[in-house]
Design an enzyme around this catalytic site. Structure first.
Site: not given
Length: 266
Positions: A28, A140, A173
């Site tokens: 992204t 990802k 995270e």
């Protein structure tokens, strides 16, 4: 705007491996003044994800052109690229899969990031923990059910983001961001060799810190380690940096490192 294999359409075959198994990866990217920021790094991330998942990487020139096309004329936006293994037969085997599917879409830039940078964010420790898997750690991939559950629990709290631990209890995270904290001149960020996403902004910040007087360490640390921190901030390619003002009610006032980094990350 939505392109599937270069054609403006919004229909994906039900036999596509993304639909069947979440078999693919994505990135992204932030768009500013008609340009995709960190474009080459995003393409490299897709290449790395495809290599790890044993998916043939689509032509980089084609992807580059499609991402630039999606960004053209946009003052501020988000471009997302998904690569799937393509259509396949029933079952887990990749035998008989067609060519990879590439999906390029454009959406609005999250306006709340501007507010977050100004006021700082609050984090709440998530009850959902990330499974440890070195084969998938860092990339990802499209299997984001953990993040869906993390976000669902987060939305039951007044916090802005989640502090996420792995199954061993190590800080890993946030739901959609990486995490750094500082104690004096020492800076820490979680190791991501077993779980979590190794974000592009995280990599950029690590590079900046390794060339500075700050001392950076990638470590396994329990959530209690953050209680002793002078400063905490989170990052991703869209934010790009946001200071943390509190975690589970524990407040942080300093933004020293944040102010040092922000001009190098915009």
């Amino acid at each position: 705007m939505l392109l599937i294999n270069g054609i403006e359409q919004d229909c994906l075959s039900t036999t596509d491996r993304a639909v069947q198994f979440g078999d693919g990866c994505f990135t992204t990217a932030r768009v500013r003044d008609g340009a995709v920021l960190l474009l080459e790094q995003h393409l490299a991330r897709l290449r790395e994800g495809c290599e790890r998942l044993l998916i043939p990487m689509p032509d980089s020139e084609v992807l580059r052109d499609e991402m630039r096309h999606a960004a053209q004329g946009q003052g501020s936006a988000v471009v997302k690229v998904i690569i799937t293994r393509g259509a396949g037969k029933r079952g887990y085997s990749i035998a008989g899969c067609g060519a990879p599917t590439r999906i390029v879409s454009r959406g609005a830039y999250p306006a709340f990031y501007d507010e977050w940078r100004e006021r700082g964010v609050s984090l709440a420790t998530s009850p959902v923990r990330l499974g440890r898997n070195p084969h998938l750690a860092g990339i990802k991939h499209l299997n984001r059910l953990e993040q869906v559950l993390i976000r669902t629990h987060l939305e039951q709290t007044p916090a802005d983001e989640a502090l996420v631990l792995d199954s061993e209890g190590w800080v890993t995270e946030c739901c959609a961001a990486n995490l750094f904290w500082r104690k004096g001149k020492a800076v820490f960020t979680p190791r991501l060799d077993q779980a979590g996403v190794d974000g592009l902004m995280r990599r950029h910040i690590i590079g900046l810190l390794n060339q500075s007087s700050w001392r950076l360490s990638e470590i396994n640390a329990p959530a209690s380690a953050l209680d002793a921190a002078d400063e905490v901030f989170i990052c991703n390619a869209l934010m790009p940096l946001v200071p943390v003002r509190e975690i589970d009610g524990h407040a942080y006032a300093s933004r020293e490192l944040y102010y040092y980094l922000i001009s190098h990350c915009e």
